[in-house]
Motif scaffolding. Structure first.
Motif, PDB file in Angstrom:
ATOM      1  N   GLU A  75       0.811  -1.204   0.000  1.00 15.45           N
ATOM      2  CA  GLU A  75       0.000   0.000   0.000  1.00 15.45           C
ATOM      3  C   GLU A  75       0.856   1.270   0.000  1.00 15.45           C
ATOM      4  O   GLU A  75       0.610   2.198  -0.775  1.00 15.45           O
ATOM      5  CB  GLU A  75      -0.932  -0.004   1.208  1.00 15.45           C
ATOM      6  CG  GLU A  75      -1.920   1.144   1.225  1.00 15.45           C
ATOM      7  CD  GLU A  75      -2.930   1.036   2.357  1.00 15.45           C
ATOM      8  OE1 GLU A  75      -3.533   2.068   2.701  1.00 15.45           O
ATOM      9  OE2 GLU A  75      -3.102  -0.071   2.890  1.00 15.45           O
ATOM     10  N   THR A  76       1.877   1.325   0.856  1.00 12.89           N
ATOM     11  CA  THR A  76       2.717   2.522   0.937  1.00 12.89           C
ATOM     12  C   THR A  76       3.522   2.721  -0.336  1.00 12.89           C
ATOM     13  O   THR A  76       3.603   3.826  -0.873  1.00 12.89           O
ATOM     14  CB  THR A  76       3.672   2.430   2.146  1.00 12.89           C
ATOM     15  OG1 THR A  76       2.901   2.303   3.346  1.00 12.89           O
ATOM     16  CG2 THR A  76       4.556   3.665   2.236  1.00 12.89           C
ATOM     17  N   ALA A  77       4.112   1.640  -0.837  1.00 11.05           N
ATOM     18  CA  ALA A  77       4.890   1.731  -2.066  1.00 11.05           C
ATOM     19  C   ALA A  77       4.008   2.096  -3.255  1.00 11.05           C
ATOM     20  O   ALA A  77       4.433   2.828  -4.151  1.00 11.05           O
ATOM     21  CB  ALA A  77       5.611   0.413  -2.329  1.00 11.05           C
ATOM     22  N   SER A  78       2.772   1.616  -3.258  1.00  6.19           N
ATOM     23  CA  SER A  78       1.847   1.934  -4.342  1.00  6.19           C
ATOM     24  C   SER A  78       1.504   3.421  -4.348  1.00  6.19           C
ATOM     25  O   SER A  78       1.438   4.057  -5.413  1.00  6.19           O
ATOM     26  CB  SER A  78       0.574   1.098  -4.192  1.00  6.19           C
ATOM     27  OG  SER A  78      -0.289   1.291  -5.283  1.00  6.19           O
ATOM     28  N   ALA A  79       1.305   4.012  -3.162  1.00  6.97           N
ATOM     29  CA  ALA A  79       1.034   5.447  -3.085  1.00  6.97           C
ATOM     30  C   ALA A  79       2.233   6.246  -3.587  1.00  6.97           C
ATOM     31  O   ALA A  79       2.082   7.239  -4.305  1.00  6.97           O
ATOM     32  CB  ALA A  79       0.694   5.835  -1.645  1.00  6.97           C
ATOM     33  N   GLY A  80       3.448   5.816  -3.228  1.00  2.00           N
ATOM     34  CA  GLY A  80       4.650   6.484  -3.717  1.00  2.00           C
ATOM     35  C   GLY A  80       4.795   6.361  -5.216  1.00  2.00           C
ATOM     36  O   GLY A  80       5.200   7.318  -5.898  1.00  2.00           O
ATOM     37  N   TYR A  81       4.454   5.198  -5.755  1.00  2.00           N
ATOM     38  CA  TYR A  81       4.490   4.992  -7.207  1.00  2.00           C
ATOM     39  C   TYR A  81       3.568   5.972  -7.913  1.00  2.00           C
ATOM     40  O   TYR A  81       3.938   6.594  -8.920  1.00  2.00           O
ATOM     41  CB  TYR A  81       4.090   3.548  -7.524  1.00  2.00           C
ATOM     42  CG  TYR A  81       3.423   3.352  -8.857  1.00  2.00           C
ATOM     43  CD1 TYR A  81       4.166   3.362 -10.031  1.00  2.00           C
ATOM     44  CD2 TYR A  81       2.036   3.166  -8.942  1.00  2.00           C
ATOM     45  CE1 TYR A  81       3.545   3.190 -11.266  1.00  2.00           C
ATOM     46  CE2 TYR A  81       1.413   2.988 -10.163  1.00  2.00           C
ATOM     47  CZ  TYR A  81       2.170   3.009 -11.324  1.00  2.00           C
ATOM     48  OH  TYR A  81       1.554   2.847 -12.539  1.00  2.00           O
ATOM     49  N   ARG A  82       2.355   6.163  -7.396  1.00  3.57           N
ATOM     50  CA  ARG A  82       1.420   7.094  -8.031  1.00  3.57           C
ATOM     51  C   ARG A  82       1.942   8.520  -7.980  1.00  3.57           C
ATOM     52  O   ARG A  82       1.793   9.273  -8.953  1.00  3.57           O
ATOM     53  CB  ARG A  82       0.035   6.988  -7.375  1.00  3.57           C
ATOM     54  CG  ARG A  82      -0.755   5.764  -7.820  1.00  3.57           C
ATOM     55  CD  ARG A  82      -2.182   5.799  -7.335  1.00  3.57           C
ATOM     56  NE  ARG A  82      -2.276   5.615  -5.891  1.00  3.57           N
ATOM     57  CZ  ARG A  82      -2.270   4.437  -5.293  1.00  3.57           C
ATOM     58  NH1 ARG A  82      -2.190   3.327  -6.002  1.00  3.57           N
ATOM     59  NH2 ARG A  82      -2.374   4.360  -3.981  1.00  3.57           N
ATOM     60  N   ARG A  83       2.542   8.920  -6.868  1.00  3.03           N
ATOM     61  CA  ARG A  83       3.077  10.280  -6.769  1.00  3.03           C
ATOM     62  C   ARG A  83       4.191  10.516  -7.778  1.00  3.03           C
ATOM     63  O   ARG A  83       4.283  11.585  -8.377  1.00  3.03           O
ATOM     64  CB  ARG A  83       3.609  10.541  -5.354  1.00  3.03           C
ATOM     65  CG  ARG A  83       2.536  10.789  -4.322  1.00  3.03           C
ATOM     66  CD  ARG A  83       3.120  11.421  -3.071  1.00  3.03           C
ATOM     67  NE  ARG A  83       4.111  10.569  -2.427  1.00  3.03           N
ATOM     68  CZ  ARG A  83       3.842   9.679  -1.491  1.00  3.03           C
ATOM     69  NH1 ARG A  83       2.596   9.502  -1.091  1.00  3.03           N
ATOM     70  NH2 ARG A  83       4.803   8.953  -0.941  1.00  3.03           N
ATOM     71  N   ARG A  84       5.045   9.501  -7.966  1.00  8.32           N
ATOM     72  CA  ARG A  84       6.214   9.670  -8.847  1.00  8.32           C
ATOM     73  C   ARG A  84       5.887   9.511 -10.318  1.00  8.32           C
ATOM     74  O   ARG A  84       6.515  10.141 -11.170  1.00  8.32           O
ATOM     75  CB  ARG A  84       7.300   8.646  -8.477  1.00  8.32           C
ATOM     76  CG  ARG A  84       7.957   8.850  -7.138  1.00  8.32           C
ATOM     77  CD  ARG A  84       9.116   7.886  -6.971  1.00  8.32           C
ATOM     78  NE  ARG A  84       8.704   6.495  -7.141  1.00  8.32           N
ATOM     79  CZ  ARG A  84       8.246   5.728  -6.154  1.00  8.32           C
ATOM     80  NH1 ARG A  84       8.132   6.221  -4.931  1.00  8.32           N
ATOM     81  NH2 ARG A  84       7.903   4.469  -6.379  1.00  8.32           N
ATOM     82  N   THR A  85       4.934   8.652 -10.630  1.00  9.07           N
ATOM     83  CA  THR A  85       4.785   8.174 -12.008  1.00  9.07           C
ATOM     84  C   THR A  85       3.528   8.666 -12.713  1.00  9.07           C
ATOM     85  O   THR A  85       3.533   8.845 -13.931  1.00  9.07           O
ATOM     86  CB  THR A  85       4.791   6.632 -12.030  1.00  9.07           C
ATOM     87  OG1 THR A  85       5.962   6.158 -11.350  1.00  9.07           O
ATOM     88  CG2 THR A  85       4.783   6.077 -13.438  1.00  9.07           C
TER      89      THR A  85
END
Length: 230
Positions: A75-85
């Protein structure tokens, strides 16, 4: 050979005991493409978009975006992925009514840790480019639908995402405002932005993309490249 921006491989997603919402779908999108995902309600368009956005996971198959195995993220990594990508544009804008135009636009940058001064400078540039800089201090409720969607586009572009996802971006707009947004998406792609548009509107697909992928009952039934009509 160019690495794909999106690589969906044999992805299947079920929500109940009935037919799958997405059935063994394989799709590749390369950087710089503008692709429309077409299909009627219930065809699997939104499910595919949610898999690419990391908001859902396939029951089988893989989803890789910009080199990241999205389907394996927590969940945390997925949120970071959306912010970056990702930059995301929605049918009903999803702006926060208690924030000004500028405050809405800078929000993704704040979440990503961009310094405040840099974020406001970037927001000002985007709003000027999109022709709505006169509304920087206004609240979304005082804007027209087309203006609100331009604010949403500015917000989506705030962190310079490599991939822009648009879910029925003209669905809540009148014809003139819809034409403006279509032209804006076409211009963004002409400048190199990779875009995936989910829509049931064939006219929209042809006007701002050069490739249409049609889904029916969760499966890809056509994948056609054509010059856009602009």
């Amino acid at each position: 050979m160019t690495e794909p921006m999106i690589a969906v491989r044999a992805a299947t997603r079920r929500y109940d005991e009935g037919p799958p919402a997405l059935d063994d779908v394989t799709l590749t999108v390369v950087p710089g493409e503008a692709v429309a995902i077409l299909g009627p309600s219930g065809s699997g368009k939104s499910t595919l978009l949610n898999l690419v956005a990391g908001l859902d996971r396939p029951d089988s198959g893989t989803v890789t975006v910009n080199g990241v195995r999205v389907d394996s993220l927590g969940e945390t990594a997925s949120a970071g992925y959306r912010r970056r990508t990702l930059g995301m544009i929605f049918q009903f804008f999803n702006l926060l009514d208690d924030l000004t135009v500028t405050e809405n636009v800078v929000l993704p940058a704040q979440l990503a840790g961009m310094p405040r001064r840099e974020a406001r400078r970037r927001a000002g540039e985007l709003l000027e480019t999109l022709g709505i800089d006169r509304h920087t201090g206004a609240y979304p409720g005082r804007l027209s639908g087309g203006e609100r969607q331009r604010v949403a586009v500015a917000r989506a572009l705030m962190n310079r995402p490599p991939l822009l996802l648009a879910d029925e971006p003209t669905g809540a707009l009148d014809t003139a405002s819809g034409e403006d947004v279509i032209g804006l998406l076409a211009d963004l792609n002409a400048d190199g932005q990779t875009i995936v548009v989910v829509t049931h509107d064939v006219r929209l697909a042809r006007a701002c993309t050069t490739r249409t992928v049609e889904l029916v009952d969760g499966r890809v039934v056509s994948d056609v490249r054509a010059e856009p009509v602009r």
